[in-house]
Design a protein around this motif. Structure first.
Motif, short mmCIF file in Angstrom:
data_model
loop_
_atom_site.label_atom_id
_atom_site.label_comp_id
_atom_site.label_asym_id
_atom_site.label_seq_id
_atom_site.Cartn_x
_atom_site.Cartn_y
_atom_site.Cartn_z
N SER A 1 65.76 62.88 48.78
CA SER A 1 65.78 63.59 47.41
C SER A 1 67.13 63.10 46.88
N THR B 1 72.21 68.59 44.76
CA THR B 1 71.76 68.25 45.76
C THR B 1 72.65 67.98 47.10
N TRP C 1 60.85 83.05 42.07
CA TRP C 1 61.46 83.36 43.61
C TRP C 1 62.21 85.13 43.64
N CYS D 1 66.74 73.92 50.83
CA CYS D 1 65.28 72.56 50.36
C CYS D 1 63.68 72.64 50.06
N ALA D 2 63.62 73.69 49.62
CA ALA D 2 62.37 73.84 49.10
C ALA D 2 62.52 74.55 48.00
N PHE D 3 64.02 75.05 47.00
CA PHE D 3 64.27 75.55 45.55
C PHE D 3 64.98 74.26 45.26
N LEU E 1 64.14 70.49 46.16
CA LEU E 1 62.92 70.19 45.48
C LEU E 1 61.51 70.92 44.74
N ARG E 2 61.62 72.40 44.20
CA ARG E 2 60.98 73.24 43.44
C ARG E 2 61.67 74.21 42.84
N PRO E 3 62.38 73.68 41.86
CA PRO E 3 63.93 73.99 41.40
C PRO E 3 62.37 75.24 40.50
N PHE E 4 61.32 75.02 39.98
CA PHE E 4 60.83 75.96 38.98
C PHE E 4 60.54 77.45 39.79
N ARG E 5 60.04 76.79 40.67
CA ARG E 5 59.68 77.77 42.19
C ARG E 5 61.07 78.76 41.73
N GLN F 1 64.93 77.50 53.03
CA GLN F 1 65.13 78.11 51.31
C GLN F 1 65.91 76.83 50.03
#
Length: 331
Positions: free
Chosen positions: A216, A230, A134, A122-124, A126-130, A120
């Motif tokens: 990243s 980061t 959430w 890592c995903a947030f 790399l994909r802050p808009f998602r 989570q």
């Protein structure tokens, strides 16, 4: 458990008996040492995470479940301490198997929730808009699935144990429970599944998350972008990796060999003795996760430190004000 049709020399069996006596003392002192810190730190962490943190992102839901898993194991430690001190289990076979089961439930639930935290963060990152879209209920659903799957997968640990026949043997528990002799193919399948899904797979996922975050961070440094989030995410995943490797790697490296010894696949006296001797040490290292996991919440979660500091300050101020009012009333 002894292997049939295999002659074990006297010195080997004698040394193992002496070692088992020493292990009873090791278990007793080790569980006594971690019980109070584990109980206090996880109780405080659960209280702060549930009551004072309004943000349900940043893997907070997974941290709450990780704390519950640690508390389940910690609460069983007094019964374990009683057994290793007195070498007697008066609480019935059902409670024995439950405490035995909670140990492995805590281990593998902790592993999976550490994986969830790493994924989570890592995903947030790399994909802050998602991350903005959430919902916390998604984490709740994932947590429920984790508990069900891990609970079912840990059931073989108690199904592999035989219930003693005699009344005296029925007072045994934990390491003194006899193990069933499994079919060779079934034993190999269980060993492969436990190692793949309980250790190698999670280790690969956490390592891959670390790689993505490091990559990243390098790209953002080249582009002169802000790297605060980061770096925090990288610290989080690195600490998850450190806890994972320190607590669970020794057990899973030794587990494969230990199961081969109990199933009489490894029969050499010296080798089997070394494997059996390291097994309780690896279990103790795995139990340390209930004391190390709260460090993740405190050192790596800004909201946790802020809320804990604010609440601690408010309590201190309240006590000081009450003392001042009491003293002025007496004057």
């Amino acid at each position: 458990m002894s292997c049939p049709n295999i002659m074990v020399n006297y010195s080997c069996s004698t040394n193992m008996t002496d070692w088992e006596k020493a292990m009873n003392q090791l278990y007793t002192f080790f569980y006594l040492i971690i019980f109070i810190p584990g109980l206090l730190s996880n109780t405080l962490a659960l209280w702060v995470l549930c009551r004072f943190i309004s943000k349900k992102t940043k893997a907070i839901i997974f941290m709450i479940n990780l704390t519950i898993a640690d508390l389940a194991h910690v609460m069983s430690l007094p019964l374990r301490i009683h057994y290793y001190i007195h070498q007697d289990w008066p609480f019935g076979s059902g409670l024995c198997l439950l405490c035995f089961y909670l140990k492995y439930l805590n281990m593998y639930a902790s592993i999976i929730f550490l994986v969830c935290i790493s994924i989570q963060r890592c995903a947030f990152l790399l994909r802050p808009f998602r991350a903005k879209h959430w919902k916390s209920r998604y984490d709740v659903c994932i947590s429920v699935v984790v508990w069900v799957v891990v609970g079912l997968c840990c059931s073989p640990f108690i199904l592999m144990r035989n219930r003693p026949d005699s009344a005296k043997a029925n007072r045994n528990c934990f390491k003194d429970l006899p193990m069933r002799k499994l079919d060779f193919r079934l034993a190999i399948s269980m060993m492969a599944a436990a190692e793949l899904f309980g250790f190698i797979g999670p280790l690969f996922i956490i390592g891959f998350c670390t790689y993505l975050i490091v990559n990243s961070l390098r790209q953002r440094n080249r582009n002169d972008q802000s790297t605060g989030n980061t770096r925090k995410a990288l610290r989080m995943v690195r600490v998850c990796t450190g806890v994972f490797l320190f607590c669970f790697a020794p057990y899973h490296i030794n587990f494969l060999l230990y199961l081969m010894v109990t199933q009489c696949i490894i029969t050499n006296c010296e080798v089997s003795r070394a494997i059996r001797q390291f097994h309780p040490i690896s279990l103790c290292m795995a139990s340390l996760n209930c004391c190390l996991n709260p460090l993740i919440y405190y050192f790596l979660t800004t909201e946790f430190k802020q809320q804990l500091s604010q609440h601690g300050s408010s309590v201190l101020r309240g006590r000081l004000m009450s003392m001042e009012s009491t003293s002025s009333y007496r004057e």
